[in-house]
Write a protein that holds these residues in place. Structure first.
Motif, PDB file in Angstrom:
ATOM      1  N   TYR A  58      50.076  22.107  63.324  1.00  0.00           N
ATOM      2  CA  TYR A  58      50.405  21.966  64.747  1.00  0.00           C
ATOM      3  C   TYR A  58      49.513  20.927  65.412  1.00  0.00           C
ATOM      4  O   TYR A  58      50.000  20.061  66.148  1.00  0.00           O
ATOM      5  CB  TYR A  58      50.252  23.318  65.449  1.00  0.00           C
ATOM      6  N   ASN A  59      48.228  20.995  65.161  1.00  0.00           N
ATOM      7  CA  ASN A  59      47.307  20.027  65.766  1.00  0.00           C
ATOM      8  C   ASN A  59      47.503  18.624  65.191  1.00  0.00           C
ATOM      9  O   ASN A  59      47.212  17.633  65.860  1.00  0.00           O
ATOM     10  CB  ASN A  59      45.862  20.477  65.554  1.00  0.00           C
ATOM     11  N   PHE A  60      48.005  18.540  63.964  1.00  0.00           N
ATOM     12  CA  PHE A  60      48.167  17.243  63.312  1.00  0.00           C
ATOM     13  C   PHE A  60      49.408  16.509  63.790  1.00  0.00           C
ATOM     14  O   PHE A  60      49.356  15.299  64.058  1.00  0.00           O
ATOM     15  CB  PHE A  60      48.234  17.436  61.795  1.00  0.00           C
ATOM     16  N   GLY A  96      50.347  11.727  62.505  1.00  0.00           N
ATOM     17  CA  GLY A  96      51.238  12.876  62.403  1.00  0.00           C
ATOM     18  C   GLY A  96      52.189  13.004  63.564  1.00  0.00           C
ATOM     19  O   GLY A  96      53.332  13.482  63.401  1.00  0.00           O
ATOM     20  N   ASN A  97      51.781  12.565  64.752  1.00  0.00           N
ATOM     21  CA  ASN A  97      52.653  12.677  65.921  1.00  0.00           C
ATOM     22  C   ASN A  97      53.860  11.755  65.825  1.00  0.00           C
ATOM     23  O   ASN A  97      54.902  12.034  66.416  1.00  0.00           O
ATOM     24  CB  ASN A  97      51.854  12.362  67.182  1.00  0.00           C
ATOM     25  N   GLU A  98      53.736  10.650  65.069  1.00  0.00           N
ATOM     26  CA  GLU A  98      54.870   9.747  64.914  1.00  0.00           C
ATOM     27  C   GLU A  98      55.898  10.311  63.933  1.00  0.00           C
ATOM     28  O   GLU A  98      57.058   9.882  63.955  1.00  0.00           O
ATOM     29  CB  GLU A  98      54.381   8.380  64.428  1.00  0.00           C
ATOM     30  N   TYR A  99      55.471  11.211  63.084  1.00  0.00           N
ATOM     31  CA  TYR A  99      56.360  11.825  62.096  1.00  0.00           C
ATOM     32  C   TYR A  99      56.394  13.338  62.301  1.00  0.00           C
ATOM     33  O   TYR A  99      56.410  14.104  61.337  1.00  0.00           O
ATOM     34  CB  TYR A  99      55.889  11.481  60.677  1.00  0.00           C
ATOM     35  N   GLY A 100      56.405  13.745  63.562  1.00  0.00           N
ATOM     36  CA  GLY A 100      56.375  15.166  63.883  1.00  0.00           C
ATOM     37  C   GLY A 100      57.545  15.938  63.306  1.00  0.00           C
ATOM     38  O   GLY A 100      57.400  17.097  62.881  1.00  0.00           O
ATOM     39  N   ILE A 101      58.728  15.331  63.271  1.00  0.00           N
ATOM     40  CA  ILE A 101      59.904  16.016  62.739  1.00  0.00           C
ATOM     41  C   ILE A 101      59.715  16.330  61.261  1.00  0.00           C
ATOM     42  O   ILE A 101      60.051  17.432  60.794  1.00  0.00           O
ATOM     43  CB  ILE A 101      61.172  15.163  62.950  1.00  0.00           C
ATOM     44  N   ILE A 102      59.159  15.370  60.518  1.00  0.00           N
ATOM     45  CA  ILE A 102      58.919  15.601  59.092  1.00  0.00           C
ATOM     46  C   ILE A 102      57.892  16.717  58.904  1.00  0.00           C
ATOM     47  O   ILE A 102      58.040  17.589  58.033  1.00  0.00           O
ATOM     48  CB  ILE A 102      58.456  14.303  58.411  1.00  0.00           C
TER      49      ILE A 102
END
Length: 289
Positions: A88-90, A155-161
């Motif tokens: 979650y934090n990542f 990680g926020n740019e690939y949150g869906i993954i």
């Protein structure tokens, strides 16, 4: 007069369990401070302690009900809460509701997985796990985070993954897919000399790129469950994927109760028939007299 048994708990296995619990808590704290690499490594360290405490308890004959319950509570923190919060934090925080729901799905599935495992102790096949084991699911999530940090992936740019991997890891824990447990490996027996060379090679490969290698290994292990299940059954049913099976403790208990009830009904019916037959014979004998 018998001497009173000394009350207390066994130190060594519970000390190892505490070390695993500390590693899981440390992973949560590190993720809150954006030290995701340390958080991911801490989860893998917790896996090592989790594997040691049970083996040490069996080798030293120090198993106890307290130790089993304590180990289950520690696993919930190290392999339930910690991986979900690290993920979650990542990369899940900026997804809003979708992010924390994906993390919650993982936590809830980890709790259900541990509860089901505790009810199957002594009745399940030791060769296999029913569903992905919680340490393996935690390693999959932690490995994903570790790879992201090593390769400078935000990680926020690939949150869906991140949400998909976290959610699927949780669902695999409550599935009925069969995974090899590797508990039948004989660690006391002799092995060929080449086996030591293979172990050394494995350590070298892991050391070259630990995050990527560990992530790939546990990803392949997670995929192996569905593949083995689909290959071992002729026709895949819903019970092969998820739901209540004959191996579930509650289902088995209910079946045994039904069998016992049927036996009692059959016995009472037979007794009634035998009694009626005896009465008829008495009446016939009286008529003949």
């Amino acid at each position: 007069m018998q001497a009173n048994k000394r009350k207390g708990i066994y130190l060594l296995p519970n000390l190892l369990t505490t070390a695993g619990l500390f590693s899981g808590f440390y992973a949560v704290v590190m993720s809150m401070n954006n030290h995701f690499e340390s958080a991911a490594i801490a989860i893998f360290v917790a896996m090592i302690f989790d594997g040691l405490d049970g083996r040490v308890a069996r080798m030293t004959n120090t198993q106890s009900d307290f130790g089993a319950e304590y180990d289950s509570m520690a696993d919930m923190v190290s392999f339930g809460m910690a991986p979900a919060l690290v993920a979650y934090n990542f990369g899940l925080a900026e997804l809003g509701k979708i992010g924390w729901l994906a993390a919650f799905v993982y936590v809830a599935c980890a709790a259900l997985r541990l509860a089901r495992f505790n009810t199957q102790v002594g009745i399940a096949d030791n060769r296999f796990f029913q569903g992905l084991a919680s340490p393996a699911a935690a390693a999959l999530v932690a490995g994903m985070v570790w790879v992201g940090i090593d390769y400078d992936i935000d990680g926020n740019e690939y949150g869906i993954i991140v949400a998909i991997v976290t959610g699927i890891s949780g669902l695999l824990m409550v599935s009925n897919f069969k995974y090899n447990s590797f508990k039948t490996i004989d660690l006391h027996g002799k092995v060929p000399f080449v086996a030591i060379l293979v172990v050394m090679l494995v350590f070298i490969v892991v050391a070259t790129a630990p995050s990527l290698v560990l992530f790939i290994v546990f990803l392949l292990y997670a995929v192996a469950g569905p593949v083995n299940t689909f290959r071992s059954v002729e026709k895949v049913t819903l019970e092969d994927v998820i739901g209540e099976t004959a191996e579930d403790a509650d289902f088995e208990g209910a079946s045994e109760d039904n069998v016992e009830a049927a036996d009692k009904n059959a016995t009472s019916s037979n007794n009634t028939v035998d009694k009626d037959t005896a009465d008829n014979k008495d009446k016939d004998s009286k008529k003949e007299k």
